[in-house]
Design a protein around this motif. Sequence first.
Motif, short mmCIF file in Angstrom:
data_model
loop_
_atom_site.label_atom_id
_atom_site.label_comp_id
_atom_site.label_asym_id
_atom_site.label_seq_id
_atom_site.Cartn_x
_atom_site.Cartn_y
_atom_site.Cartn_z
N ALA A 1 0.84 -1.21 0.00
CA ALA A 1 0.00 0.00 0.00
C ALA A 1 0.87 1.26 0.00
O ALA A 1 0.58 2.22 -0.72
N ARG A 2 1.95 1.25 0.78
CA ARG A 2 2.86 2.40 0.80
C ARG A 2 3.52 2.58 -0.56
O ARG A 2 3.68 3.70 -1.04
N GLU A 3 3.90 1.47 -1.17
CA GLU A 3 4.54 1.53 -2.49
C GLU A 3 3.58 2.10 -3.53
O GLU A 3 3.95 2.93 -4.35
N ARG A 4 2.32 1.66 -3.50
CA ARG A 4 1.32 2.18 -4.44
C ARG A 4 1.11 3.67 -4.22
O ARG A 4 1.00 4.45 -5.17
N ALA A 5 1.04 4.09 -2.95
CA ALA A 5 0.83 5.49 -2.64
C ALA A 5 2.01 6.35 -3.11
O ALA A 5 1.82 7.46 -3.59
N ALA A 6 3.21 5.81 -3.00
CA ALA A 6 4.40 6.57 -3.39
C ALA A 6 4.49 6.74 -4.91
O ALA A 6 5.06 7.71 -5.38
N THR A 7 3.95 5.80 -5.64
CA THR A 7 4.04 5.87 -7.11
C THR A 7 2.77 6.40 -7.76
O THR A 7 2.72 6.51 -8.98
N ALA A 8 1.77 6.73 -6.95
CA ALA A 8 0.50 7.23 -7.50
C ALA A 8 0.71 8.62 -8.13
O ALA A 8 1.45 9.45 -7.60
N VAL A 9 0.06 8.82 -9.23
CA VAL A 9 0.13 10.11 -9.92
C VAL A 9 -0.95 11.01 -9.33
O VAL A 9 -2.13 10.62 -9.30
N PRO A 10 -0.58 12.20 -8.87
CA PRO A 10 -1.60 13.09 -8.30
C PRO A 10 -2.65 13.48 -9.36
O PRO A 10 -2.31 13.67 -10.52
N ALA A 11 -3.88 13.62 -8.92
CA ALA A 11 -4.98 13.96 -9.85
C ALA A 11 -5.02 15.42 -10.17
O ALA A 11 -4.60 16.29 -9.54
#
Length: 134
Positions: free
Chosen positions: A124-134
Amino acid sequence: MYVRDAMSTVVLTIGPAHTLRQAAHLMAARRVGAAVVLDADAGGLGILTERDILNSLGAGENPDRETAQTHTTTDVVFAAPEWTLDEAATAMVHGGFRHLIVLDDREPVGVVSVRDIMRCRSAARERAATAVPA
């Protein structure tokens, strides 16, 4: 995140008469750290963990003579699939154990371990770190 997201659905179930060597062999083959012990005569579920086997060996007991029944934890704290991972982690910390049997309608449907919780939180932390801001 919930226990259902983290739990292993590979539930190794053994009987109370299994020797510790048999239990260890089955746990190693399935790559799990705990087995659910189903004792129909005693009317319930228990858990046998790698730590239980290690403690027996450390005490000099013979794994071919010692049975799961003797080393099974029967005062088990069970989790529900809809528990949060925080609830599961809190139960583990308070109880001093690393595995929870997950029950749904009083049937074992999974086992969740500290490792499972850490794996989910890390992902979950990894996904959050690589998420593209909207």
